[in-house]
Motif scaffolding. Structure first.
Motif, short mmCIF file in Angstrom:
data_model
loop_
_atom_site.label_atom_id
_atom_site.label_comp_id
_atom_site.label_asym_id
_atom_site.label_seq_id
_atom_site.Cartn_x
_atom_site.Cartn_y
_atom_site.Cartn_z
N UNK A 236 0.82 -1.21 0.00
CA UNK A 236 0.00 0.00 0.00
C UNK A 236 0.86 1.26 0.00
N UNK A 237 2.16 1.10 -0.17
CA UNK A 237 3.15 2.19 -0.19
C UNK A 237 2.93 3.17 0.97
N UNK A 238 2.87 2.61 2.18
CA UNK A 238 2.67 3.42 3.38
C UNK A 238 3.98 3.75 4.07
N UNK A 239 4.66 2.74 4.61
CA UNK A 239 5.94 2.98 5.25
C UNK A 239 5.96 2.78 6.76
N UNK A 240 4.79 2.53 7.37
CA UNK A 240 4.77 2.20 8.79
C UNK A 240 5.44 0.84 8.98
N UNK A 241 6.15 0.69 10.09
CA UNK A 241 6.88 -0.57 10.31
C UNK A 241 6.88 -0.93 11.78
N UNK A 242 6.59 -2.21 12.06
CA UNK A 242 6.69 -2.72 13.42
C UNK A 242 8.06 -3.34 13.67
N UNK A 243 8.81 -3.55 12.58
CA UNK A 243 10.14 -4.16 12.65
C UNK A 243 11.15 -3.16 12.09
N UNK A 244 12.30 -3.07 12.73
CA UNK A 244 13.35 -2.16 12.25
C UNK A 244 13.83 -2.62 10.87
N UNK B 39 12.60 14.42 14.53
CA UNK B 39 12.03 13.44 15.45
C UNK B 39 10.56 13.78 15.67
N UNK B 40 9.65 12.97 15.10
CA UNK B 40 8.22 13.25 15.20
C UNK B 40 7.75 13.25 16.65
N UNK B 41 8.32 12.36 17.46
CA UNK B 41 7.87 12.24 18.85
C UNK B 41 8.17 13.49 19.67
N UNK C 99 -3.69 11.56 21.29
CA UNK C 99 -2.88 12.22 20.28
C UNK C 99 -2.07 11.21 19.48
N UNK C 100 -1.44 10.27 20.17
CA UNK C 100 -0.61 9.26 19.51
C UNK C 100 -1.45 8.36 18.61
N UNK C 101 -2.60 7.92 19.12
CA UNK C 101 -3.44 7.00 18.35
C UNK C 101 -4.00 7.69 17.12
N UNK C 102 -4.51 8.92 17.28
CA UNK C 102 -5.08 9.64 16.13
C UNK C 102 -4.03 9.84 15.05
N UNK C 103 -2.81 10.19 15.45
CA UNK C 103 -1.72 10.39 14.49
C UNK C 103 -1.45 9.10 13.72
N UNK D 234 0.63 7.18 4.67
CA UNK D 234 1.75 8.12 4.77
C UNK D 234 2.99 7.44 5.36
N UNK D 235 2.86 6.89 6.57
CA UNK D 235 4.00 6.19 7.15
C UNK D 235 4.70 6.93 8.28
N UNK D 236 4.27 8.15 8.60
CA UNK D 236 4.85 8.84 9.75
C UNK D 236 4.28 8.25 11.03
N UNK D 237 5.08 8.31 12.10
CA UNK D 237 4.64 7.73 13.36
C UNK D 237 5.25 8.49 14.52
N UNK D 238 4.53 8.51 15.63
CA UNK D 238 5.07 9.10 16.85
C UNK D 238 5.94 8.12 17.61
N UNK D 239 6.09 6.90 17.07
CA UNK D 239 6.98 5.92 17.68
C UNK D 239 6.27 4.77 18.37
N UNK D 240 4.95 4.65 18.18
CA UNK D 240 4.20 3.62 18.90
C UNK D 240 3.89 2.40 18.04
N UNK D 241 4.27 2.42 16.76
CA UNK D 241 3.89 1.33 15.85
C UNK D 241 4.38 -0.02 16.36
N UNK D 242 5.66 -0.10 16.71
CA UNK D 242 6.24 -1.38 17.14
C UNK D 242 5.63 -1.89 18.43
N UNK D 243 5.10 -0.98 19.26
CA UNK D 243 4.54 -1.37 20.55
C UNK D 243 3.06 -1.74 20.47
#
Length: 451
Positions: free
Chosen positions: A48-56, A290-292, A383-387, A396-405
């Motif tokens: 889906x050409x997003x870019x979110x990742x739960x794995x480094x 740093x988005x966070x 805020x984190x969830x809505x983002x 999009x694929x931007x994240x506040x850093x919670x994807x992996x968790x």
């Protein structure tokens, strides 16, 4: 089977294949099979050409894994059915009627000549990716002392990821390590911005430039394009530059003195990073800051940009620029009390107005429902969830850093949101419908109270 349902099934099939390949031990550096939900999430994010990742992406995947992700991005960016149709055409010299209809549905275009459309898309994609690859390859090889194999691999991967607006990077910190290197950052956000304009706009811009050059050298040359630009190109170009400027100004004003983002930088670096942070939310999802550490108000502005997205018939996500502009003019027309919605010297059909309203309503309801569900079942802030939800829905694929968790159910929900965002609200709704119904009568008219 309806063409939109074929498109949805094609994406689902490729995602399943990608998941299986990424679960192979050869794809992971530790030699073990990856958890199903992480593999599924990565596959969906790539297709889906997003870019979110739960794995480094840098530390976990082997070269095989990176190649699989790169191929999924390229196929997903081009379009599953479009890619299959192009391969069939190259092998057999013809495209079936069903594939023509499916390709038109997938690309959101009513193109009379699907063969020319597919060839133009392929040429544009490979051409711009080649230009960016040359920039990155030379820079990695000469300035960062990469071996030629690493420079080649990193250049190809990031060229594919950038033009397809995927947001995947072979670095744990995305593009933050190159934030001060204009020879990397500027070509990347330029190609990302160009790709967000959409293939029809790019074809017209390039075609007009070519005709203008030919006219300079040959006074008798008569171009094929009319004097006035198409309404779609005018809408996309004006709104793209307007959002680029306003987004840059917004980020700069809110983050200028933030010690976690722009604060420590000099003026020129602040400007470049503000431009980068304005381009990426509507398309790719790379980040040089740093988005966070951003101000929550900046998150909200970024969410608006992610929700709007790029142009139709592009690799960008969101509700699309055309939809956003049409809604603005619908509101403007209603305020003025006019009967018809006009943009420039063109009148918009009522069906397009209804479609724009449907797209925004469906997308907003999906974002609200997913945000509420994750808020009830996880410990992250609103805020984190809505983002995260808007980023997934806008591919999009931007994240506040919670994807992996995220827990497994959260990863699965975000995967559904990414697929929904890539296919589009109307395509999803149509593909789920059993049949098209047409009434042969109308009910009496009555006006309920609104407003």
């Amino acid at each position: 089977m309806h063409p939109t349902r074929i498109v949805a099934l094609a994406f689902t099939a490729v995602i399943a294949i990608g998941t299986a390949l990424l679960m192979l031990p050869i794809a992971s550096k530790d030699g073990r099979s990856l958890d199903f939900f992480d593999a599924l999430f990565t596959s969906v994010s790539a297709v889906t050409v997003t870019g979110l990742a739960t794995i480094d992406t840098e530390l976990h995947w082997t070269m095989f894994g990176h190649v699989v992700i790169g191929l999924l991005i390229q196929i997903g960016g081009f379009g599953i059915v479009g890619f299959a149709s192009l391969v069939a055409y190259l092998l057999d010299g013809r495209i079936s009627l069903r594939n023509k209809l499916s390709t038109s549905s997938e690309a959101s275009l009513n193109a009379p000549d699907i063969k020319s459309l597919l060839k133009n898309i392929a040429q544009l994609m490979l051409g711009f990716q080649l230009v960016l690859f040359v920039f990155l390859f030379i820079r990695f090889l000469t300035h960062y002392d990469y071996s030629w194999q690493d420079a080649l691999g990193h250049g190809v991967f990031h060229a594919i990821s950038s033009f397809n607006n995927a947001g995947f990077a072979l670095y744990s910190d995305s593009m933050m390590g190159f934030a001060r290197d204009g020879w990397v950052i500027v070509p990347v956000f330029t190609i990302v911005f160009i790709a967000s304009l959409g293939f029809p706009v790019l074809v017209e811009v390039i075609g007009r430039l070519v005709e203008k050059v030919k006219g300079r050298f040959n006074s008798d040359f008569k171009g094929t394009y009319p004097r006035q630009w198409s309404l779609n190109s005018r809408i996309i170009l004006w709104s793209s530059f307007a959002l680029l400027g306003s987004g840059t100004l917004f980020v700069a004003l809110l983050e200028w003195n933030n010690p976690g983002t722009l604060g420590p930088l000099n003026t020129m670096d602040k400007i470049w990073d503000s431009i980068f942070a304005s381009v990426m939310p509507r398309t790719a999802g790379f980040n040089a800051l740093d988005i966070s550490q951003m101000n929550p108000a900046t998150w909200l502005g970024t969410e608006i940009l992610m929700f709007i997205g790029g142009a139709s018939a592009s690799t960008a996500g969101g509700i699309k620029l055309g939809t956003f502009v049409v809604l603005l003019f619908v509101v403007y027309t209603e305020i003025r009390g006019e009967a018809a919605v006009n943009i420039g010297n063109r009148r918009l059909p009522r069906s397009m107005q209804r479609q724009a309203l449907a797209i925004v309503t469906i997308a907003a309801l999906v974002v609200i429902a997913a945000t509420m569900l994750l808020r009830l079942t996880t410990d992250f802030t609103l805020d984190q969830i809505l983002f995260e939800v808007v980023s997934a829905t806008g591919t999009v694929g931007l994240s506040t850093g919670i994807t992996a968790a995220m827990p497994d159910h959260g990863k699965f929900l975000l995967s559904l949101l990414m697929l929904f965002g890539r296919l589009g609200p109307v395509v999803v709704a149509t593909s789920l419908a059993f049949r098209k119904s047409k009434r042969h009568f109308e009910y009496p008219q009555e006006r309920p109270l609104i407003g």
